[in-house]
Design an enzyme around this catalytic site. Sequence first.
Site, PDB file in Angstrom:
ATOM      1  CE  LYS A 186      39.274  55.132  99.704  1.00 50.06           C
ATOM      2  NZ  LYS A 186      38.760  56.197 100.562  1.00 50.06           N
TER       3      LYS A 186
ATOM      4  N   GLY B 206      39.292  64.943 103.231  1.00 53.54           N
ATOM      5  CA  GLY B 206      38.912  65.720 104.404  1.00 53.54           C
ATOM      6  C   GLY B 206      38.935  67.223 104.220  1.00 53.54           C
TER       7      GLY B 206
ATOM      8  CB  ALA C 239      38.948  62.210  98.558  1.00 52.39           C
ATOM      9  N   GLY C 240      37.027  64.742  99.393  1.00 49.36           N
ATOM     10  CA  GLY C 240      36.902  66.179  99.205  1.00 49.36           C
ATOM     11  C   GLY C 240      35.493  66.681  98.966  1.00 49.36           C
TER      12      GLY C 240
ATOM     13  CG  ASN D  15      34.278  59.197 106.561  1.00 48.13           C
ATOM     14  OD1 ASN D  15      35.050  58.283 106.810  1.00 48.13           O
ATOM     15  ND2 ASN D  15      33.578  59.746 107.548  1.00 48.13           N
ATOM     16  CB  THR D  16      35.263  64.507 106.031  1.00 51.10           C
ATOM     17  OG1 THR D  16      36.391  63.648 106.128  1.00 51.10           O
ATOM     18  CG2 THR D  16      35.469  65.724 106.923  1.00 51.10           C
TER      19      THR D  16
END
Lengths: 66, 255
Positions: free
Chosen positions: B95, B156, B182-183, B204-205
């Site tokens: 990545k 995040g 992301a996001g 992830n987050t």
Amino acid sequence: MRIICNDEKKEIRPGTTLGGFLGELGVNVDTVFIECDGVIIKKNEYDTFVLPDGAKVELIRFVGGG
Amino acid sequence: MLTIAGRVFRSRLFGGTGKFSSPGVMKEALDASGCEMVTVALRRVDLANPQDDIMSVLDRRKYLFLPNTSGARDADEAVRLARLARAAGGGEWLKLEVTPDPRTLLPDPVETLKATEILVREGFIVLPYINADPVLALRLQDVGAAAVMPLGSPIGTNQGILTAFQISIIIEQARVPVVVDAGLGAPSHAAQAMEMGADAVLVNTAIAVAGDPVRMARAFAMAVEAGREAYEAGLGEKRLEADASSPAGGLDFLR
């Protein structure tokens, strides 16, 4: 003699191999990889690679990330 | 089923491994998510705590590792991290992240394209993290990116898909898989991406910081499946005027 490992000064005995150094640090050799003076050292060379005086060693591993 | 660079994935949810409260929670959450590919980062060993090691709980037979180049500020740093990851046994998958501004963590398109060209030539399977830029996405697939990973919103932030219009164009034009990354802060965001036709999402987050990461991982897995199912089923078109669901006729008895 002295080497720099991850920006920390470390005293080692002359003739210390990379494998021996990692053992003293308590690092699992299977999960780290190493650059010595900017060159990646292969795992099968750890026990024969003798650290030179003043070597700049980077110990790197995979960590959690996104 | 999803295929990237010849590899088949049953799950369209990819997992991140950062920010979990413990390696044990991370392992359980990843198991619950059903994901088959997980991102990892490269960092110096903490010499004060050399035993701290996520690799001891991640089964490499179960998960394909996708090392990232997080922290790289330009193409040169990203290429160096990629080579280190490969030397470390991280494989060819990568990545690619180039984020010069720590405040926004928005990816640098010029450096990302440059690094992709170099790394594809070196045999890497490159999945670049990009802003939702349809022109850049085309340029990246043209130079050999295996997929493109446009952001929904900055890393995040949990803000969801603020880039829906651009992501729609990327999906429409893409010849490589599109992974929204992301996001994505809630399962509904992931479902939205999948309903739009994204091939996969990376989360992830939102999972790692949830009150119960294991249940949240399960919720994301269900949302991804629901969104994909809806996309394949074919969503009805949006209309400006109302269109009654009940029959218009048959009310003569009222009048």
